[in-house]
Write an enzyme that holds these catalytic residues in place. Sequence first.
Site, PDB file in Angstrom:
ATOM      1  N   ILE A 158      21.658  -4.795  92.418  1.00 58.27           N
ATOM      2  CA  ILE A 158      20.621  -3.776  92.190  1.00 58.27           C
ATOM      3  C   ILE A 158      19.883  -4.059  90.878  1.00 58.27           C
ATOM      4  O   ILE A 158      18.651  -3.955  90.812  1.00 58.27           O
ATOM      5  CB  ILE A 158      21.239  -2.362  92.212  1.00 58.27           C
ATOM      6  CG1 ILE A 158      21.876  -2.080  93.587  1.00 58.27           C
ATOM      7  CG2 ILE A 158      20.179  -1.301  91.894  1.00 58.27           C
ATOM      8  CD1 ILE A 158      22.735  -0.821  93.649  1.00 58.27           C
ATOM      9  N   ILE A 238      20.999   5.168  86.846  1.00 60.01           N
ATOM     10  CA  ILE A 238      21.226   5.353  88.293  1.00 60.01           C
ATOM     11  C   ILE A 238      22.608   4.814  88.669  1.00 60.01           C
ATOM     12  O   ILE A 238      22.878   4.577  89.845  1.00 60.01           O
ATOM     13  CB  ILE A 238      20.146   4.637  89.148  1.00 60.01           C
ATOM     14  CG1 ILE A 238      20.074   3.137  88.834  1.00 60.01           C
ATOM     15  CG2 ILE A 238      18.804   5.299  89.005  1.00 60.01           C
ATOM     16  CD1 ILE A 238      19.395   2.330  89.921  1.00 60.01           C
ATOM     17  N   ARG A 240      26.435   5.573  87.270  1.00 62.26           N
ATOM     18  CA  ARG A 240      27.453   6.598  87.472  1.00 62.26           C
ATOM     19  C   ARG A 240      27.464   7.529  86.291  1.00 62.26           C
ATOM     20  O   ARG A 240      27.229   7.098  85.155  1.00 62.26           O
ATOM     21  CB  ARG A 240      28.866   5.955  87.567  1.00 62.26           C
ATOM     22  CG  ARG A 240      29.239   5.436  88.935  1.00 62.26           C
ATOM     23  CD  ARG A 240      29.489   6.579  89.925  1.00 62.26           C
ATOM     24  NE  ARG A 240      29.840   6.102  91.243  1.00 62.26           N
ATOM     25  CZ  ARG A 240      28.962   5.770  92.205  1.00 62.26           C
ATOM     26  NH1 ARG A 240      27.675   5.877  91.998  1.00 62.26           N
ATOM     27  NH2 ARG A 240      29.384   5.350  93.384  1.00 62.26           N
ATOM     28  N   GLU A 269      29.291  15.625  87.862  1.00 64.66           N
ATOM     29  CA  GLU A 269      28.352  16.114  88.884  1.00 64.66           C
ATOM     30  C   GLU A 269      29.121  16.643  90.100  1.00 64.66           C
ATOM     31  O   GLU A 269      30.227  16.188  90.379  1.00 64.66           O
ATOM     32  CB  GLU A 269      27.395  14.980  89.307  1.00 64.66           C
ATOM     33  CG  GLU A 269      28.083  13.811  89.976  1.00 64.66           C
ATOM     34  CD  GLU A 269      27.093  12.668  90.295  1.00 64.66           C
ATOM     35  OE1 GLU A 269      26.324  12.257  89.407  1.00 64.66           O
ATOM     36  OE2 GLU A 269      27.130  12.213  91.457  1.00 64.66           O
ATOM     37  N   HIS A 287      21.498  12.589  92.324  1.00 65.37           N
ATOM     38  CA  HIS A 287      22.207  11.412  92.873  1.00 65.37           C
ATOM     39  C   HIS A 287      21.634  11.012  94.237  1.00 65.37           C
ATOM     40  O   HIS A 287      22.339  11.026  95.252  1.00 65.37           O
ATOM     41  CB  HIS A 287      23.717  11.693  92.965  1.00 65.37           C
ATOM     42  CG  HIS A 287      24.541  10.451  93.025  1.00 65.37           C
ATOM     43  ND1 HIS A 287      25.824  10.350  92.519  1.00 65.37           N
ATOM     44  CD2 HIS A 287      24.277   9.222  93.548  1.00 65.37           C
ATOM     45  CE1 HIS A 287      26.303   9.140  92.724  1.00 65.37           C
ATOM     46  NE2 HIS A 287      25.376   8.426  93.351  1.00 65.37           N
ATOM     47  N   ILE A 288      20.335  10.668  94.217  1.00 63.87           N
ATOM     48  CA  ILE A 288      19.659  10.351  95.480  1.00 63.87           C
ATOM     49  C   ILE A 288      19.079   8.942  95.516  1.00 63.87           C
ATOM     50  O   ILE A 288      18.252   8.639  96.384  1.00 63.87           O
ATOM     51  CB  ILE A 288      18.523  11.374  95.781  1.00 63.87           C
ATOM     52  CG1 ILE A 288      17.531  11.461  94.609  1.00 63.87           C
ATOM     53  CG2 ILE A 288      19.093  12.733  96.124  1.00 63.87           C
ATOM     54  CD1 ILE A 288      16.249  12.235  94.937  1.00 63.87           C
TER      55      ILE A 288
HETATM   56  C1  8YV Z   1      26.092   7.270  97.372  1.00 66.29           C
HETATM   57  C2  8YV Z   1      26.156   5.638  95.407  1.00 66.29           C
HETATM   58  O1  8YV Z   1      25.126   8.106  97.897  1.00 66.29           O
HETATM   59  O2  8YV Z   1      26.510   3.802  96.814  1.00 66.29           O
HETATM   60  C3  8YV Z   1      26.797   4.351  95.783  1.00 66.29           C
HETATM   61  O3  8YV Z   1      27.618   3.864  94.968  1.00 66.29           O
HETATM   62  O4  8YV Z   1      26.262   6.086  94.315  1.00 66.29           O
HETATM   63  C4  8YV Z   1      25.343   6.397  96.405  1.00 66.29           C
HETATM   64  O5  8YV Z   1      24.573   5.489  97.134  1.00 66.29           O
HETATM   65  C5  8YV Z   1      27.208   8.120  96.845  1.00 66.29           C
HETATM   66  O6  8YV Z   1      28.160   7.402  96.160  1.00 66.29           O
HETATM   67  C6  8YV Z   1      27.878   8.890  97.994  1.00 66.29           C
HETATM   68  O7  8YV Z   1      28.894   8.182  98.600  1.00 66.29           O
END
Ligand code: 8YV
Length: 328
Positions: A158, A238, A240, A269, A287-288
Amino acid sequence: MTQPAILVARAVFPEVLAHLAQHFEVESNQADTIFTKAELIEHLQGKQGAFTTGSERIDAEVLAACPQLRVVANMAVGYNNFDIAACTAAGVLATNTPDVLTETTADFGFALMMATARRMAESERFLRRGEWTKWTYDMFAGSDVHGATLGILGMGRIGQAIARRGALGFGMKVIYHNRSRLPAADESPLGARYVDKATLLREADHLVLVLPYSASAHHAIGAPELAQMKPTATLTNIARGGIVDDVALAAALRDRRIAAAGLDVFEGEPALHPDLLDVPNVVLTPHIASSTLATRRAMADLAAKNLVAALTGGVPPTPINGEVLAKA
Ligand code: 8YV
């Protein structure tokens, strides 16, 4: 022949449930209750597989209480909700959903960084409050994204996708810090420069956090790190919650020690530290980053594929502790 039993621990696309029901006895949770640990253990009794999200913690206590469990499939790329060492010790395969969310999450990270730099949320709130009475020369003046220095902490899939957007689309200079340096073949198309963390903090105009959470990443950005950043810099998280010390960040935003922040993830959260709600120069989202319908569906499909393969003698596409398979 009886089918293996699984728990789908949170609400999920009905089509994905229907697919799982072709292979398993499925206990679902379309009411989307967030289970306590005791409830999770109770619902996992007799289950060989679990379809989980970031809200289910699978640790040694859960594993010990659920001896039939053989696979836990996370619908997320991050898996800090799993104690992987404990899973491996218990012979439980853990899987995640990499790759399918990379570009969608990078889009969001870049958008959040831009919204933060250009003060979009703050100016919209001003407008909605009915406070816009006239144009002024420095109204909501933010900082440029194009041509600025993009700092990335955590240069995985990412991080690299965000770097591509910055370098190729916006002419940004890319600097990054990571556990290990990228091969030159990955760095050079982006003109990306590997730097130590202190240089990253000092030089970035827009710092984006994309590193996985681990104990060593806890409060990787706290008061001492924020103090090293430019007063004009922005910070976007974005990754954690817990990687940023939210209290220290709220204080830095209040005192304008950095210009602004964009946060999609929070310590504890879905609760938010109230100090973050008191500062205007922060863009807050729930968290979207991976949330487009297509990508959430791809994540759910991949988690389902991992479960089906693991419990029907196939090869799970994205194992985390694949050594468990070798031993089986
Ligand atoms: C999820 C995320 O929506 O993939 C990840 O690590 O943080 C998000 O894409 C979230 O963790 C729900 O499982």
